[in-house]
Write an enzyme that holds these catalytic residues in place. Structure first.
Site: not given
Length: 815
Positions: A14, A21, A42, A279-280, A282-283, A427
């Site tokens: 990502t 871009r 996932c 830089y870091a 995520g998990d 609703y």
């Protein structure tokens, strides 16, 4: 600028795409030690179970597609083995050629993710033990199942991924058992909410062993044996190890990057490490959790993607974008159930010594009168000082996702329970209620904060001395007889004002109903009659019964236990008869049930499918009369499916808490004078404190029609009946001297002159005094009368519902 990225998937890929871009000039090199650079992590369990049938659908982007679209130098099967912060280089091992080299960088992004925890215990390297973290893991598990056709699997760990694997392994045809060392599955939610998941897992015939510690594994010829600290052992064909993950930080640690107190890479608000050029995300990193004001390990794909975008922008534009933190919003599908959480649980808040209050609400996924409304249970945690929302948990079957997102936004913005009250939602009956469950959670919390009601939690109730309290069940007598809290006294909320003398003022009064609403109403009544020490059981009997029930199964596979820990029959031992009663109207389903019930032995079960929507009311009454155990009942897609077990015990009159002094009437006629007589008698009985039920059948249904009815869709015969029958009680004729309607007008005129209450007034008096009005479902179907045409608060029932009331009555009139 040359940017090197270590690791692909959600974080690294990502960040690479975002940078391209934003800049065509940047030189971007991405190292991925595996074969796949961008895939749906996932979705891996669902390919194993067959829900996702095409493996290629899991790949968000191939290496070739990524390179062609974004012009990024992607090097797969290339493992970064070291980081040199001084020289600003990384050491790389090309696993395709087995050659090593170094690569320089101007800026470095560490996206190494997390690795499955694999504790050092005997037999842990057995080839029948699997973990699921990436595509090769998925392929390994899928291949093993396809080639070896295993029958039984043990999943160690009851977290989100573990339970997703439980469902998918069962979908793949395996019997499954979960072993969890804690007293609950799914640690982001509290025990009371997890208990709903436990019961659902057991209903799906999943073995559930809680508070069991795995000590090792042994190999047999064709099986693997799981050894437990309790000296039990479980034989299976495969094991899924899902006890959690930890940040993969060895590269960062060896390079000298600072780690946090929890073992993840330490970062600042800009996702920058202790080295300004690294830089870091995520998990692998510790992120700030604004709810508790501390850093946490929260390995979720959504936050990783957002962090990647911020990192890319900060590298290209300078550190101008801050990451505001992660509150841990998560959701999982567990068979038919959806489980979601956001913010902090009570466990976490207690651990951090953060003061909070909790409340439970149980509602429906949409308007209850619209078909297929499914249960939705919500727990929220909030500050006792200002109502700040600290956490929310939802367990339900539909609409969970959109509600948890609403809670998450309020928490992320630092909002309060008052914001929940004011949320404006879309609703319509198929989608929600006019007061959405999110609004209701806010309303209940508001009542607590404003001391309009004091609540007691299920854990607190169990700790209070029974001599110090008076527990009042304010549900109906039928609900009470079916199940109740031991030692409780049944005083229905509608009878409360007339029975205040039975409630002591020198004790703490604990009120409860099914889900909390009637308990709240009862508490308001008592407060205004001078009672000061009154508490409503939060979440009602539903929360209490689930939380205090036995959570584990008695065995890993097949054999389970009843609530009193006695073995019940396995599938091979138990005789089960399935009855298809779809399309039959009352009393057809009950007659089919009784016919087959007489043919089975004690401990055997009947499963019956019915389309008569009043069957649930009939079934409860029938089970009480014959002494059967109602195991389960659910309504899916308009089909009511119920399971009944034959009991060894005969029905006992001792379960009735009141003498047989109730009154029942059957109203078969729609004559004005007979209807008047029915309600005069009923009101007389109600005035003397009796319980009265009136069963309206055939022409009697016209008495309880609404004056202003909504438009309903009917077939030709239904329309014909509608034109020929009285439209409401205002148009009933007399049994004698009706004279084309003139007689009834004269009758009403004389009654008015003599100041005698009208039929409609008598009916309203009866309703106000707690009368039960039951409409015969079979008669409604025959005569084309829809439930929407009848007065509000009418119970739709059948023969068994009527007989159940008559069983406890000493007067029964047919009019």
């Amino acid at each position: 600028m040359k940017v090197v990225i270590i690791g692909g998937v959600a974080g690294g890929a990502t960040a690479a795409a975002r940078m391209r871009r934003e800049s065509e000039d940047a030189q971007i090199v991405l190292f991925e030690r595996g074969e796949y650079v961008s895939y749906a992590n996932c979705g891996l369990p669902y390919y194993i179970g067959g829900t996702i049938s095409e493996r290629d659908r899991l790949f968000v982007q191939t290496v070739e597609g990524f390179v062609n679209r974004f012009n990024i130098d992607i090097r797969i099967k290339s493992e970064v083995t070291a980081i040199d912060l001084k020289s600003k280089t990384v050491a790389v091992l090309n696993r395709l050629t087995n050659e090593s080299y170094t690569e320089s960088y101007d800026k470095l992004i560490v996206s190494t993710g997390a690795e499955p925890i694999k504790p050092p215990m005997p037999g842990i390297d057995n080839p029948k033990i699997f973990s699921l973290r990436n595509v090769p893991d998925m392929d390994h598990i899928k291949s093993y199942i396809d080639q070896h056709n295993p029958k039984r699997a043990v999943v160690i760990g009851g977290g989100f991924i573990g339970l997703e694997m439980v469902e998918n392994l069962q979908d793949a045809g395996l019997e499954v058992c979960v072993i969890e060392r804690s007293n609950q599955v799914m640690t982001p939610i509290d025990f009371s909410m997890a208990s709903l998941v436990h019961q659902h897992l057991k209903s799906k015939k999943v073995g559930l062993l809680l508070e069991e510690v795995v000590e090792g594994f042994e190999s047999n010829v064709n099986e693997i044996k799981v050894l437990l600290a309790s000296k039990k052992d479980i034989s299976a064909d495969m094991v899924i190890l899902s006890i959690g993950v930890r940040p993969e930080v060895h590269l960062a640690k060896e390079a000298g990057l600072e780690l946090g107190s929890l073992g993840g890479i330490k970062i600042d608000d800009y996702m920058q490490t202790s080295d300004p050029d690294v830089y870091a995300l995520g998990d692998a990193v510790e992120v700030f959790n604004p709810v508790i004001g501390k850093h946490s390990l929260i390995p979720l794909a959504g936050p990783a993607n957002k962090q990647a975008r911020i990192v890319a922008d900060n590298i290209l534009e300078g550190n101008i974008y801050k990451y505001t933190g992660t509150i841990g919003t998560s959701i999982a599908k567990v068979f038919d159930m959806t489980v979601a959480a956001t913010g902090a649980s009570s466990k976490l808040l207690d651990r951090e010594n953060i003061a909070h209050l909790s409340s439970f609400t149980h509602g429906n996924s949409h308007a209850g009168y619209y078909p297929n409304a499914l249960p939705l249970s919500i727990k929220i945690n909030f500050s006792p000082v200002d109502g700040k929302l600290l956490g929310a948990q939802i367990v339900g079957f539909d609409g969970v996702d959109k509600r948890i997102d609403l809670f998450a936004q309020v928490i992320k913005k630092g909002g309060t329970i008052y914001d929940l009250m004011e949320i404006e939602h879309a609703y319509a009956p198929p989608y929600s209620s006019a007061k959405d469950p999110v609004n209701m959670a806010g309303f209940v919390a508001d009542n607590i904060l404003k001391n309009k009601v004091k609540v007691i939690q299920w854990r607190e109730l169990d700790k209070v001395s029974k001599d110090e309290i008076s527990v009042i069940d304010v549900r109906t007598s039928g609900e009470f007889e079916f199940a109740h809290i031991e030692g409780a006294i049944n005083i229905p909320v509608d009878d409360l004002r007339s029975r205040l003398s039975e409630i002591p003022k020198n004790k703490k009064v604990i009120l409860y109903c099914a889900v909390g609403l009637r308990g709240y109403l009862a508490s308001r009544i008592l407060h205004q009659h001078g009672y000061t020490d009154v508490y409503n059981l939060s979440g009602g009997y539903k929360t209490y019964s689930n939380a205090t029930d036995i959570q584990s199964t008695g065995a890993a596979f097949e054999k389970a236990t009843t609530p009193d820990n006695t073995p019940i029959k396995s599938e091979s031992e138990m005789k089960t008869i399935t009855i298809d009663a779809c399309g039959l109207q009352c009393p057809g389903p009950i007659m089919q049930l009784k016919k087959n019930y007489d043919q089975i032995n004690a401990g055997d079960r009947l499963e019956i499918k019915v389309t008569d929507q009043a069957f649930g009311e009939d079934l409860s009454g029938w089970c009480r009369m014959v002494g059967a155990n109602l195991i389960s009942i659910n309504n899916t897609g308009g089909v009511v499916t119920a399971c009944v077990e034959k009991s060894e015990k005969a029905p006992s009159c001792e379960i009735v808490s009141t003498p047989k002094d109730n009154k029942t009437l059957i109203v078969f006629s729609d004559d004005l004078d007979k209807a008047l007589a029915s309600f005069v008698i009923a009101n007389g009985a109600l005035a003397s404190g009796k319980k009265v039920s009136i069963f309206f059948t055939f022409w009697g249904l016209n008495v309880i029609k609404k004056t202003n009815k909504p438009a309903v869709k009917k077939d030709f015969l239904g329309k014909m009946f509608g034109m020929m029958l009285p439209s409401s009680s205002n148009h009933l004729g007399l049994s004698k001297m009706n004279m084309g309607g003139l007689g009834s007008k004269m009758m009403r005129y004389i009654m008015k002159e003599k100041k005698i209450d009208t039929l409609e007034s008598l009916m309203q008096q009866a309703i106000d005094n707690g009368i039960e009005l039951i409409a015969c479902s079979m008669s409604m179907d025959v005569m084309g009368i829809k439930q929407e045409e009848l007065m509000d608060n009418i119970t739709i029932g059948g023969v068994a519902a009527y007989l159940d009331r008559a069983e406890n009555a000493n007067v029964n009139l047919f009019i």
